[in-house]
Design a protein around this motif. Structure first.
Motif, PDB file in Angstrom:
ATOM      1  N   ILE A 134       0.836  -1.199   0.000  1.00 61.87           N
ATOM      2  CA  ILE A 134       0.000   0.000   0.000  1.00 61.87           C
ATOM      3  C   ILE A 134       0.873   1.252   0.000  1.00 61.87           C
ATOM      4  O   ILE A 134       0.657   2.184  -0.790  1.00 61.87           O
ATOM      5  N   VAL A 135       1.877   1.268   0.870  1.00 65.12           N
ATOM      6  CA  VAL A 135       2.757   2.435   0.971  1.00 65.12           C
ATOM      7  C   VAL A 135       3.557   2.628  -0.315  1.00 65.12           C
ATOM      8  O   VAL A 135       3.914   3.757  -0.672  1.00 65.12           O
ATOM      9  N   ALA A 136       3.841   1.527  -1.030  1.00 73.93           N
ATOM     10  CA  ALA A 136       4.592   1.627  -2.286  1.00 73.93           C
ATOM     11  C   ALA A 136       3.932   2.600  -3.254  1.00 73.93           C
ATOM     12  O   ALA A 136       4.616   3.319  -3.999  1.00 73.93           O
ATOM     13  N   LEU A 137       2.608   2.650  -3.237  1.00 75.42           N
ATOM     14  CA  LEU A 137       1.881   3.555  -4.130  1.00 75.42           C
ATOM     15  C   LEU A 137       2.144   5.016  -3.792  1.00 75.42           C
ATOM     16  O   LEU A 137       1.936   5.907  -4.629  1.00 75.42           O
ATOM     17  N   ALA A 138       2.621   5.265  -2.568  1.00 80.73           N
ATOM     18  CA  ALA A 138       2.899   6.639  -2.146  1.00 80.73           C
ATOM     19  C   ALA A 138       4.368   7.010  -2.306  1.00 80.73           C
ATOM     20  O   ALA A 138       4.727   8.177  -2.110  1.00 80.73           O
ATOM     21  N   VAL A 139       5.225   6.051  -2.643  1.00 79.89           N
ATOM     22  CA  VAL A 139       6.672   6.325  -2.714  1.00 79.89           C
ATOM     23  C   VAL A 139       7.012   7.422  -3.724  1.00 79.89           C
ATOM     24  O   VAL A 139       7.827   8.307  -3.428  1.00 79.89           O
ATOM     25  N   ASN A 148       1.194  16.058   8.445  1.00 80.23           N
ATOM     26  CA  ASN A 148       1.487  15.181   9.577  1.00 80.23           C
ATOM     27  C   ASN A 148       0.252  15.018  10.450  1.00 80.23           C
ATOM     28  O   ASN A 148      -0.037  13.930  10.964  1.00 80.23           O
ATOM     29  N   VAL A 149      -0.476  16.132  10.621  1.00 78.86           N
ATOM     30  CA  VAL A 149      -1.720  16.070  11.390  1.00 78.86           C
ATOM     31  C   VAL A 149      -2.750  15.217  10.647  1.00 78.86           C
ATOM     32  O   VAL A 149      -3.479  14.419  11.253  1.00 78.86           O
ATOM     33  N   VAL A 150      -2.801  15.368   9.312  1.00 80.37           N
ATOM     34  CA  VAL A 150      -3.703  14.529   8.506  1.00 80.37           C
ATOM     35  C   VAL A 150      -3.361  13.058   8.684  1.00 80.37           C
ATOM     36  O   VAL A 150      -4.253  12.204   8.852  1.00 80.37           O
ATOM     37  N   ASN A 151      -2.072  12.747   8.670  1.00 78.45           N
ATOM     38  CA  ASN A 151      -1.634  11.359   8.845  1.00 78.45           C
ATOM     39  C   ASN A 151      -2.009  10.833  10.228  1.00 78.45           C
ATOM     40  O   ASN A 151      -2.465   9.689  10.380  1.00 78.45           O
ATOM     41  N   PHE A 152      -1.829  11.671  11.235  1.00 75.49           N
ATOM     42  CA  PHE A 152      -2.168  11.290  12.612  1.00 75.49           C
ATOM     43  C   PHE A 152      -3.664  10.987  12.740  1.00 75.49           C
ATOM     44  O   PHE A 152      -4.065   9.955  13.277  1.00 75.49           O
ATOM     45  N   ALA A 153      -4.486  11.903  12.207  1.00 72.26           N
ATOM     46  CA  ALA A 153      -5.937  11.701  12.270  1.00 72.26           C
ATOM     47  C   ALA A 153      -6.357  10.487  11.450  1.00 72.26           C
ATOM     48  O   ALA A 153      -7.212   9.692  11.874  1.00 72.26           O
ATOM     49  N   TYR A 173      -5.717   7.258  13.343  1.00 72.81           N
ATOM     50  CA  TYR A 173      -6.701   6.954  14.385  1.00 72.81           C
ATOM     51  C   TYR A 173      -8.019   6.464  13.784  1.00 72.81           C
ATOM     52  O   TYR A 173      -8.617   5.503  14.261  1.00 72.81           O
ATOM     53  N   ILE A 174      -8.431   7.127  12.712  1.00 73.53           N
ATOM     54  CA  ILE A 174      -9.707   6.768  12.090  1.00 73.53           C
ATOM     55  C   ILE A 174      -9.643   5.396  11.436  1.00 73.53           C
ATOM     56  O   ILE A 174     -10.521   4.544  11.635  1.00 73.53           O
ATOM     57  N   LEU A 175      -8.582   5.145  10.657  1.00 73.24           N
ATOM     58  CA  LEU A 175      -8.519   3.933   9.839  1.00 73.24           C
ATOM     59  C   LEU A 175      -8.017   2.718  10.617  1.00 73.24           C
ATOM     60  O   LEU A 175      -8.446   1.597  10.369  1.00 73.24           O
ATOM     61  N   ILE A 176      -7.102   2.937  11.557  1.00 75.80           N
ATOM     62  CA  ILE A 176      -6.593   1.796  12.335  1.00 75.80           C
ATOM     63  C   ILE A 176      -7.678   1.246  13.256  1.00 75.80           C
ATOM     64  O   ILE A 176      -7.905   0.035  13.331  1.00 75.80           O
ATOM     65  N   PHE A 177      -8.371   2.159  13.956  1.00 85.06           N
ATOM     66  CA  PHE A 177      -9.306   1.731  15.000  1.00 85.06           C
ATOM     67  C   PHE A 177     -10.780   1.850  14.605  1.00 85.06           C
ATOM     68  O   PHE A 177     -11.658   1.442  15.363  1.00 85.06           O
ATOM     69  N   GLY A 178     -11.105   2.442  13.449  1.00 87.02           N
ATOM     70  CA  GLY A 178     -12.494   2.561  13.029  1.00 87.02           C
ATOM     71  C   GLY A 178     -13.248   3.707  13.651  1.00 87.02           C
ATOM     72  O   GLY A 178     -14.485   3.687  13.710  1.00 87.02           O
ATOM     73  N   LEU A 179     -12.528   4.722  14.157  1.00 86.59           N
ATOM     74  CA  LEU A 179     -13.106   5.924  14.754  1.00 86.59           C
ATOM     75  C   LEU A 179     -13.993   5.625  15.971  1.00 86.59           C
ATOM     76  O   LEU A 179     -15.178   5.968  16.021  1.00 86.59           O
ATOM     77  N   PRO A 183     -12.375  -1.683  11.841  1.00 85.87           N
ATOM     78  CA  PRO A 183     -10.991  -1.224  11.944  1.00 85.87           C
ATOM     79  C   PRO A 183     -10.108  -1.947  10.928  1.00 85.87           C
ATOM     80  O   PRO A 183     -10.242  -3.156  10.713  1.00 85.87           O
ATOM     81  N   LEU A 184      -9.162  -1.219  10.323  1.00 90.06           N
ATOM     82  CA  LEU A 184      -8.291  -1.796   9.305  1.00 90.06           C
ATOM     83  C   LEU A 184      -6.923  -2.195   9.843  1.00 90.06           C
ATOM     84  O   LEU A 184      -6.125  -2.774   9.112  1.00 90.06           O
ATOM     85  N   GLY A 185      -6.640  -1.862  11.097  1.00 88.30           N
ATOM     86  CA  GLY A 185      -5.365  -2.252  11.683  1.00 88.30           C
ATOM     87  C   GLY A 185      -4.172  -1.638  10.953  1.00 88.30           C
ATOM     88  O   GLY A 185      -4.188  -0.462  10.589  1.00 88.30           O
ATOM     89  N   LEU A 186      -3.151  -2.457  10.720  1.00 88.20           N
ATOM     90  CA  LEU A 186      -1.933  -1.967  10.088  1.00 88.20           C
ATOM     91  C   LEU A 186      -2.203  -1.456   8.672  1.00 88.20           C
ATOM     92  O   LEU A 186      -1.574  -0.500   8.221  1.00 88.20           O
ATOM     93  N   ARG A 187      -3.154  -2.061   7.976  1.00 88.99           N
ATOM     94  CA  ARG A 187      -3.499  -1.572   6.634  1.00 88.99           C
ATOM     95  C   ARG A 187      -4.051  -0.146   6.716  1.00 88.99           C
ATOM     96  O   ARG A 187      -3.844   0.667   5.808  1.00 88.99           O
ATOM     97  N   GLY A 188      -4.745   0.163   7.801  1.00 88.98           N
ATOM     98  CA  GLY A 188      -5.250   1.519   7.995  1.00 88.98           C
ATOM     99  C   GLY A 188      -4.125   2.531   8.110  1.00 88.98           C
ATOM    100  O   GLY A 188      -4.206   3.637   7.559  1.00 88.98           O
ATOM    101  N   ALA A 189      -3.046   2.141   8.806  1.00 87.52           N
ATOM    102  CA  ALA A 189      -1.879   3.024   8.908  1.00 87.52           C
ATOM    103  C   ALA A 189      -1.259   3.258   7.543  1.00 87.52           C
ATOM    104  O   ALA A 189      -0.821   4.372   7.222  1.00 87.52           O
ATOM    105  N   ALA A 190      -1.240   2.229   6.713  1.00 87.35           N
ATOM    106  CA  ALA A 190      -0.685   2.361   5.360  1.00 87.35           C
ATOM    107  C   ALA A 190      -1.532   3.292   4.509  1.00 87.35           C
ATOM    108  O   ALA A 190      -1.011   4.144   3.784  1.00 87.35           O
ATOM    109  N   TYR A 191      -2.854   3.150   4.590  1.00 89.99           N
ATOM    110  CA  TYR A 191      -3.746   4.032   3.820  1.00 89.99           C
ATOM    111  C   TYR A 191      -3.613   5.487   4.286  1.00 89.99           C
ATOM    112  O   TYR A 191      -3.642   6.419   3.468  1.00 89.99           O
ATOM    113  N   ALA A 192      -3.461   5.682   5.586  1.00 89.13           N
ATOM    114  CA  ALA A 192      -3.291   7.046   6.109  1.00 89.13           C
ATOM    115  C   ALA A 192      -1.995   7.664   5.581  1.00 89.13           C
ATOM    116  O   ALA A 192      -1.962   8.847   5.211  1.00 89.13           O
ATOM    117  N   THR A 193      -0.929   6.860   5.533  1.00 89.39           N
ATOM    118  CA  THR A 193       0.337   7.334   4.988  1.00 89.39           C
ATOM    119  C   THR A 193       0.188   7.700   3.510  1.00 89.39           C
ATOM    120  O   THR A 193       0.706   8.721   3.053  1.00 89.39           O
TER     121      THR A 193
END
Length: 461
Positions: free
Chosen positions: A142-147, A177-182, A185-191, A203-213
């Motif tokens: 997922i993060v590869a798409l953002a490289v 950075n604030v967008v990534n932080f928010a 929280y939203i995507l990892i835990f499902g708000l 909740p998307l867990g680690l995949r949520g962190a990747a999408y946020a990045t």
């Protein structure tokens, strides 16, 4: 150091402040992000850690672009050679995103295999691999798409910084950075709202962190790209200017090699501490975290020094550049006093955050005092490389890093830590002696004035 004049440090500190603020906020955001991932268990923690290591190591390959390009742009800016500045900026940004596309395709295609190299699973049959390559591979794909966006942002920020505009990239970076932080929280835990509302979606867990990045990285690169177009009026970002690109790489490749030397030294010290024992490595890991946190202020000073000195050299103000260089070093030492005092005052509260044995606590506390002493030398080792690179003397930085590690750091840490059986304390003293030795070499190189002559001969032809 006879040229020291405190007023010459003011423009450097003015440039450095936004970069310092960005560094502190970025580190705090990263710390909070790691705490979020930490709620998902050891597998997610390991997956994120190995993924981050792979990304950091890979991005070292492109340090030549950002460093070499920044040197040339700061020089051309000082010399008012706008056309050459634009050629360099175009080459940096174009090459950055094109290399990002290539790197992204490699990450996406071989994510699990690359992680397996770090975890050593690659030496086992595929069916015997641990779960880490699979977990981390999902994140990396997922993060590869953002490289490409990450490298695009890195190059555009370097262009702005090297012209003296450190505020624009910092403001944009802080916002995303604030967008990534928010997003985390939203995507990892499902708000969820603890104690009030359950997660609003799965909740998307680690995949949520990747999408946020991904979201934050793409957004940041787009905003920076708009600012870049408005500022420099460059529209051709498909083909670099080859002559400028060659000069960029010639100036910047020593910084890439220096990064690999530094990574190699870090691996050596990690292996050494593990050989001393688990308690020693735990204490070392804690101290290394503290060192990274309390060194943040002078990290911004290094970039600002390189920018300001580069402009002075480009304008032919060589004596003023030497005086500003000395003033920057003393400014770094003065600024470092604040983190040193805070480190000593808050040593016990910081260590109490860790659930560690009493022996580990005591060893780490003793190392904090050693670290406080060595931070002054590390400050010198952060500021001087910036001005040496600004003068086109990047090879001396690379050589000093290698010599200091090979002559002092590696043998001293082994002799004191293992051979003398002084454990963590001995090994950390050896590491600190490397900083002292390196500072001496850097000061000698700066006072020689060779970095100024190097610039005159090679850069403003």
């Amino acid at each position: 150091m006879r040229y020291v004049r405190p007023n010459l440090a003011r423009p450097i500190i003015k440039l450095a402040m936004p970069i310092m603020i960005q560094g502190v906020l970025f580190t705090l955001m990263g710390f909070v992000d790691s705490l979020m991932i930490g709620q998902l268990g050891e597998g997610a923690i390991s997956g994120l850690g190995n993924s981050s290591q792979l990304l950091s190591f890979s991005f070292l390959l492109f340090a030549a672009l950002s460093t070499g390009g920044s040197i040339m742009i700061s020089q051309y800016s000082g010399a008012n050679q706008q056309q050459k500045l634009l050629h360099v900026a175009q080459s940096m940004v174009t090459t950055g995103w094109l290399c990002g596309v290539l790197l992204a395709s490699i990450f996406f295609s071989y994510a699990e295999e690359l992680i397996a190299i770090l975890t050593t699973d690659v030496f086992l049959p595929r069916e015997e691999w641990s779960e880490v390559p699979v977990i981390a591979g999902t994140y990396i794909k997922i993060v590869a798409l953002a490289v490409p966006s990450m490298l695009l942002s890195q190059m555009i920020s370097a262009v702005f910084n090297s012209t003296g505009n450190t505020k624009t990239p910092v403001k944009i970076s802080i916002f995303f950075n604030v967008v990534n932080f928010a997003g985390n929280y939203i995507l990892i835990f499902g708000l969820p709202i603890p104690g009030i509302v359950e997660p609003l979606f799965t909740p998307l867990g680690l995949r949520g962190a990747a999408y946020a990045t991904f979201i934050a990285s793409v957004g940041q690169s787009l905003v920076l790209l708009i600012c870049f177009f408005r500022k420099f009026r460059i529209v051709n970002l498909l083909v670099p200017e080859w002559t400028s690109l060659k000069q960029i790489i010639e100036l910047g490749y020593p910084n890439t090699i220096d990064g690999f030397y530094w990574q190699g030294a870090r691996v050596f010290y990690t292996v050494l501490m593990n050989s001393v024992g688990a308690i020693a490595y735990a204490g070392y890991a804690i101290i290394r975290t503290f060192k990274g946190l309390f060194m943040l202020p002078v990290g911004g000073l290094q970039q600002a020094t390189a920018i300001h000195i580069g402009k002075l050299l480009g304008a032919g103000k060589f004596r003023q550049a030497q005086a500003s260089a000395s003033s920057a070093i003393f400014a770094g030492l003065a600024i470092m006093t604040i983190p040193v005092v805070l480190l000593i005052l808050f040593a016990h509260p910081l260590l109490s955050l860790y659930k560690i044995q009493a022996e580990t606590y005591d060893l780490a506390y003793m190392c904090i005092w050693i670290l406080a002493f060595s931070l002054y030398f590390t400050s010198i080792n952060s500021v001087i490389p910036g001005l040496l690179r600004a003068g086109g003397d990047a090879k001396s930085v690379m050589n000093t890093t290698l010599i200091s590690f090979a002559v002092v750091g590696a043998p001293a840490s082994y002799i004191l830590g293992v051979w003398c059986d002084w454990g963590l304390i001995g090994a950390f003293v050896g590491i600190s002696l490397e900083e002292v030795f390196k500072a001496g070499l850097f000061v000698r190189r700066m006072r020689s004035g060779l970095w100024v002559n190097n610039l005159v001969r090679s850069n403003l032809r």
